[in-house]
Design an enzyme around this catalytic site. Structure first.
Site, mmCIF file in Angstrom:
data_model
loop_
_atom_site.group_PDB
_atom_site.id
_atom_site.type_symbol
_atom_site.label_atom_id
_atom_site.label_comp_id
_atom_site.label_asym_id
_atom_site.label_seq_id
_atom_site.Cartn_x
_atom_site.Cartn_y
_atom_site.Cartn_z
ATOM 1 C CD GLU A 85 -2.967 -0.696 -0.255
ATOM 2 O OE1 GLU A 85 -3.021 0.355 -0.759
ATOM 3 O OE2 GLU A 85 -3.829 -1.989 -0.338
ATOM 4 C CE1 TYR B 228 -6.662 2.688 0.415
ATOM 5 C CE2 TYR B 228 -4.380 2.975 0.606
ATOM 6 C CZ TYR B 228 -5.252 2.493 0.159
ATOM 7 O OH TYR B 228 -5.209 1.311 -0.932
ATOM 8 C CG ASP C 70 -7.540 4.336 -2.744
ATOM 9 O OD1 ASP C 70 -8.798 4.430 -2.929
ATOM 10 O OD2 ASP C 70 -6.581 3.797 -3.281
#
Length: 350
Positions: A35, A118, A136
């Site tokens: 991520e 997030y 996001d």
């Protein structure tokens, strides 16, 4: 309205999701690494970096103990180097506080350096099955189109409202799949910079923007400030089989990374030769190395390059410059992608 998207979206995702390396073994560490890498970087580009990073640093403790230069070299080309520095800070904290295992607690993950809502939501939901949203840019685009939300998605308040709305409809038994279904839809169907592929969308019939033919009007966002333009002259200085690099200051843009020597503004050949002579080097040959540009978030470098061959010297350090051979420049010193247009002069014979 949002409750209605859950089942068709999940069914679509499970049938159509892309095969990605970080989905094969979604441990907390793997999800976290992927991520952070995926921020501002295309999926296809991340795959190679992800594999290389985990081969070198397979566990959180390895990240915590990694020497900075090796860490930055592993990250070279991804940009935003403070992200990986913050990852290491978080890894050290995970080792010291949690025995090297990321805690199965959203708030504790969120409190780690460099982790926002997030990333905390993604790790919590995908790796631990904790029902927390992961919002996001892709998810904001999908939700604002479905609901025809006119609020500015660059405002934190808008993101918070979307997080709250999604929290209310999170599925307790598969929050990770639900979050990834929204991300996947935004990445492959409800795409940015052009018309969405509404004919492929599993929730098109519930989408207000689709119904009213206003898809291209969403999401709403304040125009970005114009980037500052900086002109720079980049020097590829060859000393025998070695090339000059220097280290950037520990704070600021590209902090602590190595770079090809460069000067503000566009220098003439005479000014460049004078600079080289001031370093007590003897220039033998100079030629243009082409133009290039590199875009950072708030500044754009417009560069002109010159290749300069100097009389061989055994000195390894000249002023702020150090001379390294080709292999060292490629394998040891992290040189940011801003200089990629000029790396060929180091890696090939000219």
């Amino acid at each position: 309205m949002l409750e209605q998207i859950r089942e068709p979206l999940l069914a679509w995702y499970r049938e159509n999701k892309r095969q990605l390396p970080w989905r094969e073994e979604p441990t907390p560490y793997h999800v976290w690494v992927s991520e952070i890498m995926l921020q501002q970087t295309r999926v296809e580009a991340v795959k190679e970096y992800y594999t290389r990073f985990l081969q070198a640093l397979p566990e959180v403790k390895d990240l915590a103990q990694c020497p900075e230069e090796q860490l930055l070299k592993l990250w070279e080309g991804l940009g935003y180097y403070n992200r990986v520095r913050n990852m290491q800070k978080a890894a050290i904290e995970i080792v010291e506080k949690y025995g090297g295992v990321m805690p199965a607690d959203y708030e504790k993950i969120l409190a780690l350096p460099g982790i926002g809502s997030y990333t905390a939501g993604a790790v919590s939901s995908i790796a631990y099955g904790i029902p927390r949203p992961a919002v996001d840019g892709n998810v904001l685009r999908v939700i604002t189109r479905i609901t025809e939300n006119p609020e500015d998605i660059l405002k934190q308040s808008t993101k918070k409202k979307v997080e709250t709305a999604l929290q209310e409809i999170m599925l307790e038994d598969c929050p990770g799949d639900f979050n990834q279904s929204l991300m996947e839809l935004g990445a492959t169907v409800c795409v940015p910079n052009g018309m969405a592929k509404c004919e492929q969308c599993p929730v098109a019939q519930m989408c207000q923007a689709h119904a009213h033919k206003t898809v291209l009007e969403y999401p709403k966002k304040t125009p970005k400030k114009q980037r500052k333009i900086e002109e720079r002259t980049v020097l590829v200085i060859q000393n025998g089989q070695e090339f000059a690099i220097s280290r950037r200051p520990p704070k600021g843009l590209l902090a602590g990374l190595y770079e090809l020597p460069n000067r503000e503004g566009y220098l003439s050949e005479e000014e460049i030769l004078s600079y080289v002579k001031d370093l007590h080097l003897l220039p033998l040959h100079i030629r243009e190395a082409g133009e290039a540009k590199h875009i950072f978030s708030h500044v754009e470098w417009r560069m002109k390059g010159y290749f300069i061959k100097v009389a061989a010297t055994e000195e390894k350090k000249v002023g702020s410059l150090i001379f390294v051979d080709r292999k060292e420049s490629r394998g040891k010193y992290p040189i940011p992608s801003a200089f990629s247009a000029y790396r060929k002069f180091i890696e090939e014979d000219f």
